[in-house]
Motif scaffolding. Structure first.
Motif, PDB file in Angstrom:
ATOM      1  N   VAL A 115       0.874  -1.171   0.000  1.00 15.09           N
ATOM      2  CA  VAL A 115       0.000   0.000   0.000  1.00 15.09           C
ATOM      3  C   VAL A 115       0.909   1.218   0.000  1.00 15.09           C
ATOM      4  CG1 VAL A 115      -1.760   1.292   1.253  1.00 15.09           C
ATOM      5  CG2 VAL A 115      -1.792  -1.209   1.301  1.00 15.09           C
ATOM      6  N   ILE A 116       0.637   2.136  -0.926  1.00 18.16           N
ATOM      7  CA  ILE A 116       1.487   3.322  -1.065  1.00 18.16           C
ATOM      8  C   ILE A 116       0.614   4.568  -1.037  1.00 18.16           C
ATOM      9  CG2 ILE A 116       3.151   4.532  -2.530  1.00 18.16           C
ATOM     10  CD1 ILE A 116       3.762   1.757  -3.777  1.00 18.16           C
ATOM     11  N   ALA A 117       0.957   5.500  -0.162  1.00 16.43           N
ATOM     12  CA  ALA A 117       0.289   6.800  -0.111  1.00 16.43           C
ATOM     13  C   ALA A 117       1.239   7.820  -0.712  1.00 16.43           C
ATOM     14  CB  ALA A 117      -0.040   7.172   1.331  1.00 16.43           C
ATOM     15  N   GLY A 118       0.686   8.717  -1.508  1.00 21.97           N
ATOM     16  CA  GLY A 118       1.546   9.701  -2.141  1.00 21.97           C
ATOM     17  C   GLY A 118       0.830  10.990  -2.459  1.00 21.97           C
ATOM     18  N   ILE A 119       1.610  11.914  -2.956  1.00 20.78           N
ATOM     19  CA  ILE A 119       1.117  13.219  -3.395  1.00 20.78           C
ATOM     20  C   ILE A 119       1.329  13.294  -4.904  1.00 20.78           C
ATOM     21  CG2 ILE A 119       1.427  15.721  -3.235  1.00 20.78           C
ATOM     22  CD1 ILE A 119       0.499  14.553  -0.608  1.00 20.78           C
ATOM     23  N   VAL A 120       0.284  13.678  -5.630  1.00 20.88           N
ATOM     24  CA  VAL A 120       0.372  13.845  -7.076  1.00 20.88           C
ATOM     25  C   VAL A 120       0.210  15.331  -7.374  1.00 20.88           C
ATOM     26  CG1 VAL A 120      -0.603  13.254  -9.323  1.00 20.88           C
ATOM     27  CG2 VAL A 120      -0.586  11.556  -7.473  1.00 20.88           C
ATOM     28  N   VAL A 121       1.212  15.900  -8.021  1.00 22.35           N
ATOM     29  CA  VAL A 121       1.173  17.310  -8.406  1.00 22.35           C
ATOM     30  C   VAL A 121       1.088  17.373  -9.929  1.00 22.35           C
ATOM     31  CG1 VAL A 121       2.365  19.527  -8.366  1.00 22.35           C
ATOM     32  CG2 VAL A 121       2.518  17.990  -6.390  1.00 22.35           C
ATOM     33  N   THR A 122       0.014  17.984 -10.421  1.00 21.17           N
ATOM     34  CA  THR A 122      -0.159  18.171 -11.861  1.00 21.17           C
ATOM     35  C   THR A 122       0.098  19.636 -12.173  1.00 21.17           C
ATOM     36  OG1 THR A 122      -1.808  16.413 -11.919  1.00 21.17           O
ATOM     37  CG2 THR A 122      -1.752  17.928 -13.800  1.00 21.17           C
ATOM     38  N   THR A 123       1.114  19.872 -12.984  1.00 25.05           N
ATOM     39  CA  THR A 123       1.480  21.234 -13.373  1.00 25.05           C
ATOM     40  C   THR A 123       0.906  21.500 -14.766  1.00 25.05           C
ATOM     41  OG1 THR A 123       3.538  21.037 -12.120  1.00 25.05           O
ATOM     42  CG2 THR A 123       3.400  22.831 -13.740  1.00 25.05           C
ATOM     43  N   PRO A 124      -0.058  22.412 -14.861  1.00 25.56           N
ATOM     44  CA  PRO A 124      -0.663  22.711 -16.166  1.00 25.56           C
ATOM     45  C   PRO A 124       0.322  23.413 -17.100  1.00 25.56           C
ATOM     46  CG  PRO A 124      -2.082  23.433 -14.372  1.00 25.56           C
ATOM     47  CD  PRO A 124      -0.740  23.097 -13.774  1.00 25.56           C
ATOM     48  N   ALA A 125       0.136  23.220 -18.392  1.00 26.48           N
ATOM     49  CA  ALA A 125       1.001  23.844 -19.387  1.00 26.48           C
ATOM     50  C   ALA A 125       0.692  25.327 -19.560  1.00 26.48           C
ATOM     51  CB  ALA A 125       0.845  23.131 -20.724  1.00 26.48           C
ATOM     52  N   ASP A 126      -0.504  25.757 -19.143  1.00 26.27           N
ATOM     53  CA  ASP A 126      -0.908  27.147 -19.369  1.00 26.27           C
ATOM     54  C   ASP A 126      -0.414  28.117 -18.303  1.00 26.27           C
ATOM     55  OD1 ASP A 126      -2.509  26.635 -17.171  1.00 26.27           O
ATOM     56  OD2 ASP A 126      -4.410  26.758 -18.274  1.00 26.27           O
TER      57      ASP A 126
END
Length: 157
Positions: A115-126
Motif C-alpha cells: 500500500v502506497i500513499a503519495g502526493i500527485v502534483v499536476t502542473t498545467p502547461a498554461d
C-alpha cells in the motif's frame, strides 16, 4: 542380540526423524529470511518504482514512459501499454508522484503486496497553479530476476 537390533533400528529411525526435522527447520528459516529480505526491499523500493511509473514530463515524456514500461509486467503492462505510448494528458506540462508512505501487506521472496500513499502534483502547461492531490494505491510486485516489477495497481483513493 534381538534387543540390540531392535534398539539399533529404533535409534536409526529416531536419527532419521531428527535429521528430517532439522532439514525442515533450516528450509523454513531460509524461506523466512528470503521473505523478510523481500519485505525490506519492497519497503525501500516500491514507492520509487510507483513514482517513476506515474510521473511524466511533457519535455521528456518518451524517456519517462520507456522507463515506466520497464518497471511493469504482466496484465498491468499490457493493459496500460497504449497509455504509456502518449505524452501527459492534454493541458498538463508535468505530473509528479511523490510517495509518502509505503506499507508491505504481504511478501514472499517472489512477490509482494504493498500500500502506497503519495502526493500527485499536476502542473498545467498554461501557467496556472499546480493542482495537488493525495492518492493511495495498492500494488502487486513480482520479482523479475534481481529487480521488482509492478504487475497490478488499484487506486484506493
Amino acid at each position: 542380540m534381538r534387543t540390540a537390533v531392535i534398539l539399533g533400528g529404533v535409534a536409526g529411525i529416531v536419527v532419521a526423524v531428527l535429521i528430517a526435522a532439522l532439514v525442515g527447520v533450516l528450509r523454513t528459516s531460509a524461506s523466512d529470511a528470503a521473505d523478510e529480505r523481500a519485505r525490506t526491499e519492497l519497503r525501500r523500493e516500491a514507492g520509487g518504482i510507483v513514482a517513476q511509473i506515474f510521473s511524466v514530463d511533457a519535455a521528456t515524456w518518451q524517456a519517462d514512459r520507456a522507463r515506466a514500461r520497464s518497471l511493469m509486467a504482466g496484465e498491468f503492462a499490457a493493459r496500460y501499454a497504449a497509455e504509456l505510448g502518449r505524452p501527459p494528458a492534454d493541458g498538463a506540462r508535468r505530473i509528479t508522484w511523490t510517495s509518502d508512505a509505503v506499507g508491505v501487506t504481504d511478501a514472499t521472496a517472489e512477490s509482494g503486496d504493498v500500500v502506497i500513499a503519495g502526493i500527485v502534483v499536476t502542473t498545467p502547461a498554461d501557467g496556472t497553479p499546480p493542482v495537488t492531490e493525495k492518492r493511495s494505491v495498492t500494488a502487486r510486485f513480482d520479482r523479475d530476476g534481481d529487480r521488482w516489477v509492478v504487475t497490478r495497481v488499484d487506486v484506493v483513493s
